[in-house]
Design a protein around this motif. Sequence first.
Motif, PDB file in Angstrom:
ATOM      1  N   HIS A  47      49.691  40.671  50.684  1.00 37.62           N
ATOM      2  CA  HIS A  47      48.729  39.869  50.094  1.00 37.62           C
ATOM      3  C   HIS A  47      48.147  41.218  49.960  1.00 37.62           C
ATOM      4  O   HIS A  47      48.013  41.558  48.837  1.00 37.62           O
ATOM      5  CB  HIS A  47      47.564  38.655  50.104  1.00 37.62           C
ATOM      6  CG  HIS A  47      46.617  38.137  49.121  1.00 37.62           C
ATOM      7  ND1 HIS A  47      45.337  39.103  49.865  1.00 37.62           N
ATOM      8  CD2 HIS A  47      46.543  37.953  48.206  1.00 37.62           C
ATOM      9  CE1 HIS A  47      44.474  38.683  48.759  1.00 37.62           C
ATOM     10  NE2 HIS A  47      45.630  38.037  47.582  1.00 37.62           N
ATOM     11  N   TRP A  85      44.608  33.955  53.089  1.00 37.17           N
ATOM     12  CA  TRP A  85      45.522  34.217  51.627  1.00 37.17           C
ATOM     13  C   TRP A  85      47.447  33.528  51.941  1.00 37.17           C
ATOM     14  O   TRP A  85      47.693  33.753  53.083  1.00 37.17           O
ATOM     15  CB  TRP A  85      46.031  35.213  51.369  1.00 37.17           C
ATOM     16  CG  TRP A  85      44.579  35.028  50.120  1.00 37.17           C
ATOM     17  CD1 TRP A  85      43.611  35.808  50.843  1.00 37.17           C
ATOM     18  CD2 TRP A  85      44.295  34.753  48.627  1.00 37.17           C
ATOM     19  NE1 TRP A  85      42.012  36.102  49.736  1.00 37.17           N
ATOM     20  CE2 TRP A  85      43.312  35.388  48.692  1.00 37.17           C
ATOM     21  CE3 TRP A  85      45.073  34.852  47.906  1.00 37.17           C
ATOM     22  CZ2 TRP A  85      42.498  35.505  47.079  1.00 37.17           C
ATOM     23  CZ3 TRP A  85      44.395  34.264  46.650  1.00 37.17           C
ATOM     24  CH2 TRP A  85      43.068  34.568  46.262  1.00 37.17           C
ATOM     25  N   TYR A  87      51.312  32.161  50.991  1.00 42.52           N
ATOM     26  CA  TYR A  87      52.645  32.079  50.099  1.00 42.52           C
ATOM     27  C   TYR A  87      53.170  31.700  49.645  1.00 42.52           C
ATOM     28  O   TYR A  87      53.879  31.797  51.618  1.00 42.52           O
ATOM     29  CB  TYR A  87      52.949  33.697  49.615  1.00 42.52           C
ATOM     30  CG  TYR A  87      53.735  34.387  48.719  1.00 42.52           C
ATOM     31  CD1 TYR A  87      53.902  34.534  47.720  1.00 42.52           C
ATOM     32  CD2 TYR A  87      54.921  34.344  49.461  1.00 42.52           C
ATOM     33  CE1 TYR A  87      54.516  34.854  46.525  1.00 42.52           C
ATOM     34  CE2 TYR A  87      56.135  34.147  48.439  1.00 42.52           C
ATOM     35  CZ  TYR A  87      55.774  34.962  47.236  1.00 42.52           C
ATOM     36  OH  TYR A  87      57.019  35.078  45.601  1.00 42.52           O
ATOM     37  N   TRP A 130      50.452  33.910  45.765  1.00 40.28           N
ATOM     38  CA  TRP A 130      49.527  33.795  46.341  1.00 40.28           C
ATOM     39  C   TRP A 130      48.044  32.487  46.492  1.00 40.28           C
ATOM     40  O   TRP A 130      48.170  33.052  45.655  1.00 40.28           O
ATOM     41  CB  TRP A 130      49.105  35.761  46.630  1.00 40.28           C
ATOM     42  CG  TRP A 130      49.553  36.076  47.536  1.00 40.28           C
ATOM     43  CD1 TRP A 130      49.665  37.246  47.283  1.00 40.28           C
ATOM     44  CD2 TRP A 130      49.688  36.439  49.047  1.00 40.28           C
ATOM     45  NE1 TRP A 130      51.548  37.699  47.791  1.00 40.28           N
ATOM     46  CE2 TRP A 130      50.793  36.897  49.301  1.00 40.28           C
ATOM     47  CE3 TRP A 130      49.161  35.476  49.995  1.00 40.28           C
ATOM     48  CZ2 TRP A 130      51.056  37.869  50.766  1.00 40.28           C
ATOM     49  CZ3 TRP A 130      50.168  35.222  51.349  1.00 40.28           C
ATOM     50  CH2 TRP A 130      50.651  36.412  51.238  1.00 40.28           C
TER      51      TRP A 130
END
Length: 173
Positions: A47, A85, A87, A130
């Motif tokens: 991120h 964050w 993903y 993200w």
Amino acid sequence: MVLAVAAGCSSAPETGQWVGDLVTASDYEAVAGWVPGATSLSRDHAHSGRFADRIDAEHTFGLTFQLPLNQASVHALRGLDVEAWTYFSSLKSGGALQVQVWAHGPGQDAKPLYEEQLNLREQVTDSCHWTQVHRRFTLPDNLPGDANLRLFIWGNPSTKPVYFDDLRVKALE
């Protein structure tokens, strides 16, 4: 004069509110080279920076943050405000940020004194980008100060890669 009046009207935060103590923050950049055997550290997706933590079919657990409760905050730690964050490489991915507190010392029970999780799938609605995740955790009042706070991502199991970055954990008083 107005400043003095405004300052006099401010009050202390309510119980369970962040008071400014940062328990930990990591973008995983400083981990490379410092943590031997950090095989979940990945350059595939990040991120921010070059590194993120990863869980997948070969990495069931990510890196573990561990610190005694009485060293995690200058105030009595009543809870944690966690944001990060994540993903998902696929919507078939899954995982959770585990928050645990373990007793310290020999002869302790082999189970945590406290355990909750932030189920990532509950907050991620799309893959291949993200997503910021967030959760507040309230700790029990009776935890000993020398008990170990542990945080890590866990793929229960995740066969498709999940990446985790820019973790920030704030103390709740």
